[in-house]
Design an enzyme around this catalytic site. Structure first.
Site, PDB file in Angstrom:
ATOM      1  N   HIS A  61     -12.078  13.264  -0.320  1.00  0.00           N
ATOM      2  CA  HIS A  61     -12.381  13.702  -1.280  1.00  0.00           C
ATOM      3  C   HIS A  61     -13.670  15.107  -1.039  1.00  0.00           C
ATOM      4  O   HIS A  61     -14.996  14.857  -2.177  1.00  0.00           O
ATOM      5  CB  HIS A  61     -12.530  14.102  -3.229  1.00  0.00           C
ATOM      6  CG  HIS A  61     -10.739  13.779  -3.513  1.00  0.00           C
ATOM      7  ND1 HIS A  61     -10.356  14.542  -5.179  1.00  0.00           N
ATOM      8  CD2 HIS A  61     -10.040  13.474  -3.009  1.00  0.00           C
ATOM      9  CE1 HIS A  61      -9.217  14.594  -4.188  1.00  0.00           C
ATOM     10  NE2 HIS A  61      -8.898  13.701  -3.792  1.00  0.00           N
ATOM     11  N   ARG A 116      -1.099  -4.417  -3.866  1.00  0.00           N
ATOM     12  CA  ARG A 116      -2.025  -5.293  -4.739  1.00  0.00           C
ATOM     13  C   ARG A 116      -0.448  -4.409  -5.942  1.00  0.00           C
ATOM     14  O   ARG A 116      -0.183  -4.032  -6.703  1.00  0.00           O
ATOM     15  CB  ARG A 116      -2.354  -4.655  -5.289  1.00  0.00           C
ATOM     16  CG  ARG A 116      -3.128  -5.011  -6.718  1.00  0.00           C
ATOM     17  CD  ARG A 116      -4.104  -4.737  -7.808  1.00  0.00           C
ATOM     18  NE  ARG A 116      -4.800  -4.973  -8.514  1.00  0.00           N
ATOM     19  CZ  ARG A 116      -5.388  -6.372  -8.662  1.00  0.00           C
ATOM     20  NH1 ARG A 116      -6.535  -6.066  -7.861  1.00  0.00           N
ATOM     21  NH2 ARG A 116      -5.967  -6.396  -9.884  1.00  0.00           N
ATOM     22  N   GLU A 155       0.081  16.990  -5.797  1.00  0.00           N
ATOM     23  CA  GLU A 155      -0.638  15.841  -6.799  1.00  0.00           C
ATOM     24  C   GLU A 155      -1.579  16.069  -6.366  1.00  0.00           C
ATOM     25  O   GLU A 155      -1.873  15.311  -8.325  1.00  0.00           O
ATOM     26  CB  GLU A 155      -0.553  14.407  -5.191  1.00  0.00           C
ATOM     27  CG  GLU A 155      -0.747  13.612  -5.357  1.00  0.00           C
ATOM     28  CD  GLU A 155      -2.143  13.350  -6.156  1.00  0.00           C
ATOM     29  OE1 GLU A 155      -2.648  12.694  -7.261  1.00  0.00           O
ATOM     30  OE2 GLU A 155      -3.373  13.857  -5.152  1.00  0.00           O
ATOM     31  N   GLU A 156      -2.250  17.380  -5.975  1.00  0.00           N
ATOM     32  CA  GLU A 156      -3.945  17.296  -6.590  1.00  0.00           C
ATOM     33  C   GLU A 156      -3.997  17.757  -8.289  1.00  0.00           C
ATOM     34  O   GLU A 156      -5.053  18.169  -8.503  1.00  0.00           O
ATOM     35  CB  GLU A 156      -4.555  18.077  -5.508  1.00  0.00           C
ATOM     36  CG  GLU A 156      -4.747  16.741  -4.416  1.00  0.00           C
ATOM     37  CD  GLU A 156      -5.807  15.691  -4.437  1.00  0.00           C
ATOM     38  OE1 GLU A 156      -5.960  15.986  -5.698  1.00  0.00           O
ATOM     39  OE2 GLU A 156      -5.891  14.922  -3.327  1.00  0.00           O
ATOM     40  N   ASP A 206      -0.215  18.892  -0.461  1.00  0.00           N
ATOM     41  CA  ASP A 206      -1.447  19.536  -0.604  1.00  0.00           C
ATOM     42  C   ASP A 206      -2.756  18.933  -0.472  1.00  0.00           C
ATOM     43  O   ASP A 206      -3.423  17.767   0.167  1.00  0.00           O
ATOM     44  CB  ASP A 206      -1.195  19.683  -2.672  1.00  0.00           C
ATOM     45  CG  ASP A 206      -1.852  18.641  -3.180  1.00  0.00           C
ATOM     46  OD1 ASP A 206      -1.127  17.724  -3.271  1.00  0.00           O
ATOM     47  OD2 ASP A 206      -2.139  18.842  -3.895  1.00  0.00           O
TER      48      ASP A 206
END
Length: 395
Positions: free
Chosen positions: A366, A180, A139-140, A81
């Site tokens: 973004h 990480r 996802e957003e 998306d």
């Protein structure tokens, strides 16, 4: 060796992956509306003779099997998306739709996973095991496409032993990745706050119950959640980004509406903070003669990279690209719904460097000027294919 073959395949399909990324970038679609994107993914999977099923509306899950005997299963995930942002880049592949833009790199994620699928399909006679290809919507936007896909069985039939994903990061140089172990990204909750008072003339405040003043006290007081209630060793963020007091120069409104976000990396503290925020805000409003509706929309959990799996992925990445090209990123207080996978399966989420200062490619995610160094698409496809083959126990 498969490493050499994968490297060459990634190089040979780089332009195809780039073209696919540019097509997706020019035709972005918002969360839960990825109809054309989903159709594009399905058409390319058909072209590669990889079987797929639709799931969670616009989601797609495909199954790619190696020819050698193995019962191992892994899952690779990409999101599809875009965001409600108007692009200001002047490129041939800039968004064709005003107000919608791939400003978070999901076009690159999807194109990369399609490229990885193409590589794995080309060498399937040389490895064993099953790869689930997850092309995820939304996802957003809450509740998050990952949660819906899990609820609809994306991790069943067959069940993967682990889930692996990647995300573009412009602060990491193209040609490098960041890995990480342990906690990586924060949980995310939406705060929707309505403060009610009694409006009236601004010149006669004694006759009113001022919700602007009440709301202002609430915003300031809630920072104690971070500065005085949170353990300093536990990262916590509380921010308000919307404050609407729709009065006038001389008009005190009846209500004030605010929206904010709360983020942390500890579920017990998260629950405690929710109760503390609500209690504090309602108490302040009541003590000043007003009232407060404090709604918390519980969002994504924190994202955790399983130690053993992430260590293995790091070793495979060193084999493929060299230890000097791997960085150890800090905890990131942004949130990602890949976290849902990490809460139910061993998972590894790593960062793909796409920045290039010489090319002036460094805008943050973004933003209206976000873009990537497309040279990263050669690494994004080849590395994930190599990780998949190695994780399945081949070579």
């Amino acid at each position: 060796m498969l490493k050499g073959e994968i490297t060459q395949l990634a190089k040979s399909i780089h332009q195809t992956v780039t073209n696919n990324r540019r097509h997706l970038h020019a035709h972005p679609e918002l969360s839960f509306q990825e109809y054309n994107t989903s159709a594009f993914v399905k058409s390319l999977l058909d072209e590669m003779n990889i079987p797929w099923n639709a799931i969670a509306g616009t989601g797609v899950v495909a199954i790619l099997k190696g020819a050698l005997p193995s019962d191992k299963v892994i899952a690779l995930r990409a999101d599809m998306d875009a965001l409600p942002i108007t692009e200001t880049n002047n490129t041939a592949y800039a968004s064709k739709y005003k107000g919608i833009m791939h400003a978070c790199g999901h076009d690159a994620h999807t194109a990369s996973l399609l490229g990885t699928a193409r590589i794995l399909q080309s060498i399937k006679s040389k490895f064993g095991g099953t790869v689930k290809l997850i092309f995820q919507p939304a996802e957003e936007k809450l509740p998050g496409g990952a949660r819906l896909m899990i609820e609809e069985g994306v991790l069943d039939n067959p069940r993967p032993q682990c889930v692996i994903g990647q995300h573009v990061v412009p602060s990491i140089d193209c040609g490098k990745i960041g890995i990480r172990k342990g906690k990586l990204m924060a949980s995310m909750d939406e705060l929707l706050v309505t403060v009610k008072g009694k409006g009236g003339h601004g010149a006669q405040p004694q006759q009113n119950i001022d919700p602007v003043l009440i709301a202002s006290h609430i915003v300031i007081a809630l920072q104690q959640i971070v500065s005085r209630m949170a353990n300093p060793t536990n990262p916590t963020v509380l921010s308000f980004g919307k404050f609407i007091a729709d009065g006038a120069v001389n008009v005190i409104p009846d209500t004030v509406y605010m929206e904010g976000t709360f983020r942390t990396l500890n579920e017990n503290w998260r629950n405690e903070a929710h109760a503390q925020m609500k209690k504090m805000a309602e108490g302040i409003a009541e003590s000043m003669g007003g009232s407060c509706d404090f709604i918390i929309n519980r969002g994504y959990p924190f994202l955790i990279n399983e130690e053993k799996l992430t260590g293995q992925v790091g070793i495979f990445a060193e084999e493929y690209m060299g230890k000097e090209n791997i960085v150890d990123p800090d905890i990131w207080m942004a949130s990602e719904d890949f976290a849902y996978y990490s809460q139910v399966k061993d998972s590894c989420f790593y960062f793909l460097g796409v920045g290039n200062a010489q090319k002036q490619i460094h805008s943050a995610l973004h933003t209206s000027t976000f873009d990537i160094d497309e040279n990263a698409l050669e690494l994004s496809t080849g590395l994930m294919a190599y990780i998949a083959v190695r994780q399945l126990g081949n070579e």
